[in-house]
Design a protein around this motif. Structure first.
Motif, short mmCIF file in Angstrom:
data_model
loop_
_atom_site.label_atom_id
_atom_site.label_comp_id
_atom_site.label_asym_id
_atom_site.label_seq_id
_atom_site.Cartn_x
_atom_site.Cartn_y
_atom_site.Cartn_z
N GLY A 91 23.58 -75.92 -90.72
CA GLY A 91 23.19 -75.92 -92.14
C GLY A 91 24.24 -75.26 -93.01
O GLY A 91 24.34 -75.53 -94.20
N ASN A 144 33.63 -78.68 -102.63
CA ASN A 144 32.40 -78.43 -101.85
C ASN A 144 31.21 -78.96 -102.67
O ASN A 144 31.40 -79.53 -103.75
N THR A 145 30.01 -78.74 -102.19
CA THR A 145 28.83 -79.19 -102.95
C THR A 145 28.73 -78.44 -104.27
O THR A 145 28.33 -79.01 -105.29
N THR A 146 29.03 -77.16 -104.22
CA THR A 146 28.93 -76.32 -105.42
C THR A 146 29.79 -76.89 -106.54
O THR A 146 29.34 -76.97 -107.70
N HIS A 204 19.07 -74.30 -104.14
CA HIS A 204 20.16 -73.39 -103.80
C HIS A 204 20.70 -72.78 -105.09
O HIS A 204 20.56 -73.37 -106.17
N SER A 255 23.53 -72.82 -106.15
CA SER A 255 24.56 -73.67 -106.78
C SER A 255 23.93 -74.61 -107.81
O SER A 255 24.64 -75.24 -108.59
N THR A 280 16.96 -80.75 -104.78
CA THR A 280 17.56 -80.86 -103.45
C THR A 280 16.86 -81.97 -102.67
O THR A 280 15.66 -82.19 -102.83
N ASN A 333 17.53 -76.07 -97.76
CA ASN A 333 18.38 -75.39 -96.77
C ASN A 333 17.65 -74.20 -96.14
O ASN A 333 18.16 -73.60 -95.21
N ASP A 357 20.89 -82.98 -104.89
CA ASP A 357 21.74 -82.13 -104.07
C ASP A 357 21.50 -82.54 -102.62
O ASP A 357 20.46 -82.22 -102.04
N ALA A 368 23.14 -81.61 -99.93
CA ALA A 368 23.91 -80.74 -99.01
C ALA A 368 23.35 -80.72 -97.60
O ALA A 368 24.10 -80.65 -96.63
N GLN A 369 22.02 -80.77 -97.48
CA GLN A 369 21.42 -80.68 -96.13
C GLN A 369 21.01 -82.04 -95.57
O GLN A 369 20.51 -82.11 -94.45
N PRO A 388 28.41 -82.23 -99.69
CA PRO A 388 29.55 -81.57 -99.05
C PRO A 388 30.20 -82.54 -98.06
O PRO A 388 29.51 -83.39 -97.49
N HIS A 419 31.76 -81.09 -95.52
CA HIS A 419 31.92 -80.23 -94.33
C HIS A 419 30.64 -79.98 -93.55
O HIS A 419 30.64 -79.25 -92.57
N LYS A 420 29.50 -80.56 -93.98
CA LYS A 420 28.25 -80.34 -93.22
C LYS A 420 27.94 -81.61 -92.43
O LYS A 420 28.67 -81.95 -91.52
C1 LIG Z 1 20.97 -77.23 -100.43
C2 LIG Z 1 22.37 -76.71 -100.64
N1 LIG Z 1 22.97 -76.92 -101.80
C3 LIG Z 1 24.21 -76.50 -102.04
C4 LIG Z 1 24.93 -75.82 -101.09
C5 LIG Z 1 26.33 -75.37 -101.38
O1 LIG Z 1 27.20 -76.06 -100.53
P1 LIG Z 1 28.75 -75.73 -100.46
O2 LIG Z 1 28.88 -74.52 -99.63
O3 LIG Z 1 29.33 -76.97 -99.83
O4 LIG Z 1 29.23 -75.52 -101.84
C6 LIG Z 1 24.35 -75.57 -99.85
C7 LIG Z 1 25.07 -74.81 -98.82
O5 LIG Z 1 24.58 -74.39 -97.83
C8 LIG Z 1 23.03 -76.05 -99.61
O6 LIG Z 1 22.44 -75.84 -98.43
#
Ligand SMILES: Cc1ncc(COP(=O)(O)O)c(C=O)c1O
Length: 380
Positions: free
Chosen positions: A7, A71-73, A97, A99, A144, A148, A173, A175-176, A196, A198-199
């Protein structure tokens, strides 16, 4: 080490990606979109190939609508800050998150208001609550796809439908979820998608992207060199270069493209099935254990590969340390950059330990992790 922190970022990475990045850096890496020589052109073509692979995976009709980020952020900030202006209202959820929540908090000072919909203790949202929060000036719902903290999957398609029925844009979002469960931007009514590299997409750190549907006006967050219109003092708005100022992470993006190609060949459904079966074993094993509290939904079909827990009598940090030091198991304890989500599920004071599976984990590893947690419960 048994890696159960997918995660945070996925590990290991596919060998094909490592080879691809090495080849790029050792043999041809020029600055893409800048010069007319072979190295610059070849790098540009390879970067474009990644856009095409991503477009295919998420049913994006035009690869140029993919803006690379670090990154996602970065992607979420570009989307949120690029869209919203004074007088706008945004709806989001208590499972987001930071972000998402921090940019929205910052935008309050610029006259952008937001409503946070409280999810229940399993991290699930009630569509009626979103509907009831829509106002005249609501212009965005940001949500989301999967939490996460609990892994809970949100009803994205339905939220998107609700947004569109009310002329509201919908940002997700992922990311997960990206690379772990299917995402189809058309079928799911997604206008903007932040992911992202990278996940779940198994690319390197320092990669991510924002998909923006055609016709959406967005202010670029970063202004500078785009390799185009160099004599013009104003920022070009062409996609994607107007939103990718400066030199991009070409080796990372090219590596990401190789990983995505592997995912296209494997199929997201196959990955989903594998991760779901591991999650079920882990969740069942821990949920039925004395002195262990597992958070989130019980049905593993309704969540991604995240199992979050606490052991009575030990802090989550102590459990994570013991897992790492005694048993060689990597998990993540604390608040996961999502304090409000912890408040929602009742772990505001304690935080929790998250174990998150990936495509390379095996059932044997999961059984070892369950046994390790059991031994820790016995030592309280
Ligand atoms: C749901 C969610 N959104 C955003 C992020 C931010 O991702 P990143 O670290 O790629 O910026 C994460 C990172 O764990 C996440 O789990």
């Amino acid at each position: 080490m048994i890696y159960l922190d997918n995660g945070a970022t996925s590990f290991p990475k596919p060998k094909v990606m490592l080879e691809c990045m090495y080849k790029c850096m050792a043999e041809y890496c020029g600055n893409p979109g800048r010069s007319g020589h072979y190295m610059s052109m070849k790098t540009g073509e390879e970067v474009y190939k990644t856009r095409k692979n991503l477009a295919k995976l998420f049913n994006i009709s035009n690869p140029a609508n993919i803006i690379f980020s670090i990154n996602t952020t970065g992607a979420l900030n570009q989307g949120i800050q690029g869209l919203l202006k004074e007088g706008d209202h945004v709806i989001t959820t208590s499972m987001e998150h930071n972000s998402v929540l921090r940019p929205l908090k910052m935008l309050e000072s610029k006259g952008v208001e937001h409503t946070i919909i409280k999810c229940d203790r399993t991290g699930s949202i009630n569509l009626r609550d979103i509907k009831a929060s829509i106002k005249e000036n609501t212009c965005l719902i940001v949500c989301t796809h999967a939490s996460n903290v609990t892994g809970t999957i949100m009803p994205i398609r339905e939220i998107g439908e609700l947004a569109h029925r009310n002329n509201i844009l919908f940002m997700v979002d992922g990311a997960q979820s990206g690379g772990c469960i299917p995402i189809n931007v058309v079928e799911m009514n997604i206008d903007l998608l932040a992911l992202p590299g990278h996940k779940g997409l198994l690319g390197p750190m320092g990669t991510g992207f924002l998909y923006v549907r055609d016709g959406i006006e967005l202010e670029p967050l970063l202004l500078g060199g785009t390799g185009t219109a160099s004599k013009d003092r104003t920022q070009p708005k062409e996609m994607p270069e107007g939103y990718e100022s400066g030199t991009v992470n070409a080796p990372g993006i090219i590596g990401l493209g190789c990983s995505v190609e592997m995912l296209l060949n494997t199929g997201i459904r196959a990955i989903q099935e594998h991760e779901e079966s591991l999650t079920r074993v882990l969740d069942d094993g821990l949920r039925n254990m004395r002195n262990v509290i597992v958070y989130g939904v019980e049905d593993c079909k309704e969540k991604v590969g995240v199992v979050t827990l606490n052991i009575n009598g030990k802090s989550c940090e102590q459990v994570a340390d013991e897992l790492s030091e005694k048993y060689g198991i990597a998990g993540r304890a604390g608040f996961h950059c999502a304090g409000l989500a912890h408040k929602t599920i009742g772990t505001w004071e304690t935080g929790a330990l998250r174990l998150s599976v990936g495509p390379f984990n095996t059932k044997a590893q999961i059984k070892t992790a369950i046994e390790a947690v059991y031994k820790i419960t016995r030592s309280v």
